[in-house]
Design a protein around this motif. Structure first.
Motif, PDB file in Angstrom:
ATOM      1  N   SER A  90     -60.094  -6.688  16.305  1.00 53.34           N
ATOM      2  CA  SER A  90     -60.520  -5.378  16.800  1.00 53.34           C
ATOM      3  C   SER A  90     -61.900  -4.990  16.282  1.00 53.34           C
ATOM      4  CB  SER A  90     -59.480  -4.323  16.420  1.00 53.34           C
ATOM      5  OG  SER A  90     -58.255  -4.596  17.074  1.00 53.34           O
ATOM      6  N   TYR A  91     -62.167  -5.260  15.015  1.00 52.82           N
ATOM      7  CA  TYR A  91     -63.484  -4.952  14.451  1.00 52.82           C
ATOM      8  C   TYR A  91     -64.551  -5.804  15.140  1.00 52.82           C
ATOM      9  CZ  TYR A  91     -67.008  -3.748  10.918  1.00 52.82           C
ATOM     10  OH  TYR A  91     -68.126  -3.280  10.281  1.00 52.82           O
ATOM     11  N   GLY A  92     -64.286  -7.098  15.267  1.00 51.64           N
ATOM     12  CA  GLY A  92     -65.248  -7.989  15.921  1.00 51.64           C
ATOM     13  C   GLY A  92     -65.524  -7.575  17.360  1.00 51.64           C
ATOM     14  N   ALA A  93     -64.469  -7.184  18.079  1.00 55.94           N
ATOM     15  CA  ALA A  93     -64.627  -6.781  19.471  1.00 55.94           C
ATOM     16  C   ALA A  93     -65.483  -5.526  19.585  1.00 55.94           C
ATOM     17  CB  ALA A  93     -63.250  -6.548  20.105  1.00 55.94           C
ATOM     18  N   LEU A  94     -65.090  -4.483  18.858  1.00 53.86           N
ATOM     19  CA  LEU A  94     -65.756  -3.196  19.013  1.00 53.86           C
ATOM     20  C   LEU A  94     -67.143  -3.156  18.380  1.00 53.86           C
ATOM     21  CD1 LEU A  94     -62.661  -0.920  18.371  1.00 53.86           C
ATOM     22  CD2 LEU A  94     -63.999  -0.993  20.488  1.00 53.86           C
ATOM     23  N   VAL A  95     -67.293  -3.775  17.220  1.00 51.47           N
ATOM     24  CA  VAL A  95     -68.556  -3.675  16.479  1.00 51.47           C
ATOM     25  C   VAL A  95     -69.535  -4.778  16.883  1.00 51.47           C
ATOM     26  CG1 VAL A  95     -69.612  -3.587  14.188  1.00 51.47           C
ATOM     27  CG2 VAL A  95     -67.361  -2.559  14.570  1.00 51.47           C
ATOM     28  N   LEU A  96     -69.096  -6.034  16.815  1.00 51.82           N
ATOM     29  CA  LEU A  96     -69.997  -7.145  17.140  1.00 51.82           C
ATOM     30  C   LEU A  96     -70.268  -7.247  18.634  1.00 51.82           C
ATOM     31  CD1 LEU A  96     -68.828 -10.129  14.888  1.00 51.82           C
ATOM     32  CD2 LEU A  96     -70.525  -8.373  14.401  1.00 51.82           C
ATOM     33  N   ARG A  97     -69.219  -7.157  19.424  1.00 51.42           N
ATOM     34  CA  ARG A  97     -69.350  -7.455  20.855  1.00 51.42           C
ATOM     35  C   ARG A  97     -69.714  -6.235  21.695  1.00 51.42           C
ATOM     36  NH1 ARG A  97     -70.515 -11.404  22.878  1.00 51.42           N
ATOM     37  NH2 ARG A  97     -68.905 -11.932  24.391  1.00 51.42           N
ATOM     38  N   ALA A  98     -69.190  -5.062  21.356  1.00 51.83           N
ATOM     39  CA  ALA A  98     -69.432  -3.886  22.194  1.00 51.83           C
ATOM     40  C   ALA A  98     -70.404  -2.885  21.583  1.00 51.83           C
ATOM     41  CB  ALA A  98     -68.107  -3.184  22.504  1.00 51.83           C
ATOM     42  N   GLY A  99     -70.739  -3.061  20.308  1.00 48.07           N
ATOM     43  CA  GLY A  99     -71.701  -2.168  19.671  1.00 48.07           C
ATOM     44  C   GLY A  99     -71.277  -0.720  19.635  1.00 48.07           C
ATOM     45  N   VAL A 100     -70.016  -0.465  19.292  1.00 51.54           N
ATOM     46  CA  VAL A 100     -69.512   0.917  19.260  1.00 51.54           C
ATOM     47  C   VAL A 100     -70.349   1.774  18.315  1.00 51.54           C
ATOM     48  CG1 VAL A 100     -67.830   0.457  17.404  1.00 51.54           C
ATOM     49  CG2 VAL A 100     -67.414   2.315  19.058  1.00 51.54           C
ATOM     50  N   LYS A 101     -70.562   3.022  18.729  1.00 54.96           N
ATOM     51  CA  LYS A 101     -71.379   3.927  17.918  1.00 54.96           C
ATOM     52  C   LYS A 101     -70.871   5.351  18.064  1.00 54.96           C
ATOM     53  CE  LYS A 101     -74.861   4.603  21.544  1.00 54.96           C
ATOM     54  NZ  LYS A 101     -74.009   3.970  22.577  1.00 54.96           N
ATOM     55  N   ALA A 102     -71.347   6.212  17.191  1.00 52.18           N
ATOM     56  CA  ALA A 102     -70.956   7.619  17.231  1.00 52.18           C
ATOM     57  C   ALA A 102     -71.288   8.224  18.588  1.00 52.18           C
ATOM     58  CB  ALA A 102     -71.673   8.388  16.127  1.00 52.18           C
ATOM     59  N   GLY A 103     -70.363   8.989  19.137  1.00 54.00           N
ATOM     60  CA  GLY A 103     -70.561   9.621  20.428  1.00 54.00           C
ATOM     61  C   GLY A 103     -69.976   8.859  21.592  1.00 54.00           C
ATOM     62  N   LEU A 148     -52.550  -8.082   8.361  1.00 55.95           N
ATOM     63  CA  LEU A 148     -53.964  -7.722   8.437  1.00 55.95           C
ATOM     64  C   LEU A 148     -54.868  -8.834   8.969  1.00 55.95           C
ATOM     65  CD1 LEU A 148     -55.982  -5.424   7.687  1.00 55.95           C
ATOM     66  CD2 LEU A 148     -56.122  -6.433   5.399  1.00 55.95           C
ATOM     67  N   PHE A 149     -54.517 -10.087   8.758  1.00 56.83           N
ATOM     68  CA  PHE A 149     -55.460 -11.197   8.942  1.00 56.83           C
ATOM     69  C   PHE A 149     -55.863 -11.435  10.395  1.00 56.83           C
ATOM     70  CE2 PHE A 149     -57.005 -15.602   8.695  1.00 56.83           C
ATOM     71  CZ  PHE A 149     -57.777 -15.545   7.536  1.00 56.83           C
ATOM     72  N   VAL A 150     -54.982 -11.181  11.344  1.00 62.42           N
ATOM     73  CA  VAL A 150     -55.272 -11.460  12.751  1.00 62.42           C
ATOM     74  C   VAL A 150     -55.791 -10.225  13.487  1.00 62.42           C
ATOM     75  CG1 VAL A 150     -54.258 -12.127  14.973  1.00 62.42           C
ATOM     76  CG2 VAL A 150     -53.627 -13.369  12.891  1.00 62.42           C
ATOM     77  N   THR A 151     -55.123  -9.087  13.307  1.00 60.98           N
ATOM     78  CA  THR A 151     -55.436  -7.921  14.124  1.00 60.98           C
ATOM     79  C   THR A 151     -56.739  -7.227  13.728  1.00 60.98           C
ATOM     80  OG1 THR A 151     -54.044  -6.550  12.690  1.00 60.98           O
ATOM     81  CG2 THR A 151     -53.034  -7.432  14.688  1.00 60.98           C
ATOM     82  N   ALA A 152     -56.949  -7.016  12.441  1.00 68.81           N
ATOM     83  CA  ALA A 152     -58.111  -6.242  12.001  1.00 68.81           C
ATOM     84  C   ALA A 152     -59.436  -6.885  12.423  1.00 68.81           C
ATOM     85  CB  ALA A 152     -58.067  -6.022  10.490  1.00 68.81           C
ATOM     86  N   PRO A 153     -59.654  -8.178  12.166  1.00 65.94           N
ATOM     87  CA  PRO A 153     -60.944  -8.753  12.558  1.00 65.94           C
ATOM     88  C   PRO A 153     -61.106  -8.889  14.070  1.00 65.94           C
ATOM     89  CG  PRO A 153     -59.511 -10.456  11.679  1.00 65.94           C
ATOM     90  CD  PRO A 153     -58.833  -9.144  11.416  1.00 65.94           C
TER      91      PRO A 153
END
Length: 335
Positions: free
Chosen positions: A129-142, A122-127
């Protein structure tokens, strides 16, 4: 303790041997951990071959990612975050052993109900992917999100994070089994990227619009520009294909594309304040049942002596998700 010590670089993981070694001696700010499971990473292979950016002085114990139980807390701490007996996961040099030392910032408490095997990966992969999509790309519904190598460790994490935020996920992979796995973890559509027409297939699925976000741990940025939408973001996560890409920048200009890097390992140096928020977000997804372990289950690896086989399977692209090795302890602790 037992461990896999590297005294000289090797050409193949087959050359790695398990030996009896002195127990590691933690520094005043380190915990001593009894390792119950260790995860494999591509950088482990590079490191034993002398090709990684971080090469410890000889001799050193290989492996980095693990889960286990705290045997001793830091001598310098009066109120350690993880008391003796705590179940933790983390990353620290020397994970391919029955014991490892780690500083407090390299550890986290295991999610409730998770096995050592699941937590080890969990320690390497989860953050990442989360950091990339949420922090960096601002993924949102739709949003439409294209995840390359979607059956890999970071890929399956990305599929789950994108779905949790309400996105529609298109997953690419290179075998029927990996496409099956990507769909099982939530991908809405799957495409075999061995078919050269995959950008056309992506455009067709999005009715010609293209995707909002591309998650690329492979090195498919240039081809992905063909199927990304206006104002799209292409996340550059890694180069698993082996080559550093050269991209025709006119394509980036013409579609208003943002090329966005993610180097999660550097957040501890440059943006430490974002780390707790990322793990808090991951924790919420786990509590909500929207994120689960991604351990490769088609074959089981048990014991330090199986680490060479696990690394060979990983390096040969024979696996999906996280390849984790169970490390039984002499006390017979349950994995």
């Amino acid at each position: 303790m037992q461990g896999i010590q590297v005294a000289q670089y090797v050409k193949s993981p087959r050359e790695l041997k398990v030996t009896e070694l002195p127990d590691p001696e933690p520094s005043p700010d380190q915990y001593l951990i009894e390792v119950h499971a260790a995860a494999t990473n591509f950088f482990d292979i590079l490191q034993i071959q002398g090709k990684y950016q971080n090469q410890p002085p000889f001799p050193w114990v290989s492996g980095a990612e693990f889960s286990g139980v705290v045997l001793a807390a830091p001598a310098s701490s009066k109120s350690p975050r993880f008391p003796v007996g705590s179940r933790v996961f983390g990353a620290s040099q020397g994970a391919y052993a029955t014991k490892v030392c780690a500083a407090e910032e390299q550890l986290l408490s295991m999610p409730q109900g998770w096995s050592f095997t699941d937590a080890a990966g969990l320690f390497v992969t989860a953050p990442t992917s989360y950091g990339a999509l949420v922090l960096r790309a601002g993924v949102k519904a739709g949003d439409w999100v294209l995840v390359h190598a979607a059956a890999g460790g970071v890929g399956l994490a990305a599929v789950q994070v994108a779905k949790a935020f309400g996105a529609t996920v298109i997953a690419t992979a290179g075998t029927a089994r990996k496409l099956e796995v990507a769909r099982a973890f939530g991908a809405d559509h799957v495409i075999d990227y061995r078919d050269a027409s995959w950008p056309d297939q992506v455009r067709k699925l999005t009715k010609g619009r293209g995707v909002d976000i591309v998650y690329d741990p492979v090195g498919l940025v240039d081809k992905s520009t063909k199927c990304v939408a206006w104002n799209g973001r292409i996340l550059i996560v890694g180069f698993a294909a082996g080559a550093i890409e050269k991209v025709a920048m006119n394509k980036v200009l013409l579609k208003n594309i943002s090329l966005v890097g993610i180097h999660w390992g550097a957040y501890a140096r440059f943006e430490r304040g974002s780390i707790p928020a990322v793990w808090e977000g991951i924790g919420k997804l786990i509590e909500q049942g929207k994120f689960r372990g991604t351990v490769f289950t088609d074959r089981e690896f048990v014991g330090l002596e199986t680490i060479p086989d696990a690394l060979i399977a990983l390096g040969g692209r024979e696996t999906w998700g996280k390849v984790v090795v169970k490390i039984p302890q002499s006390g017979g602790s349950r994995l």
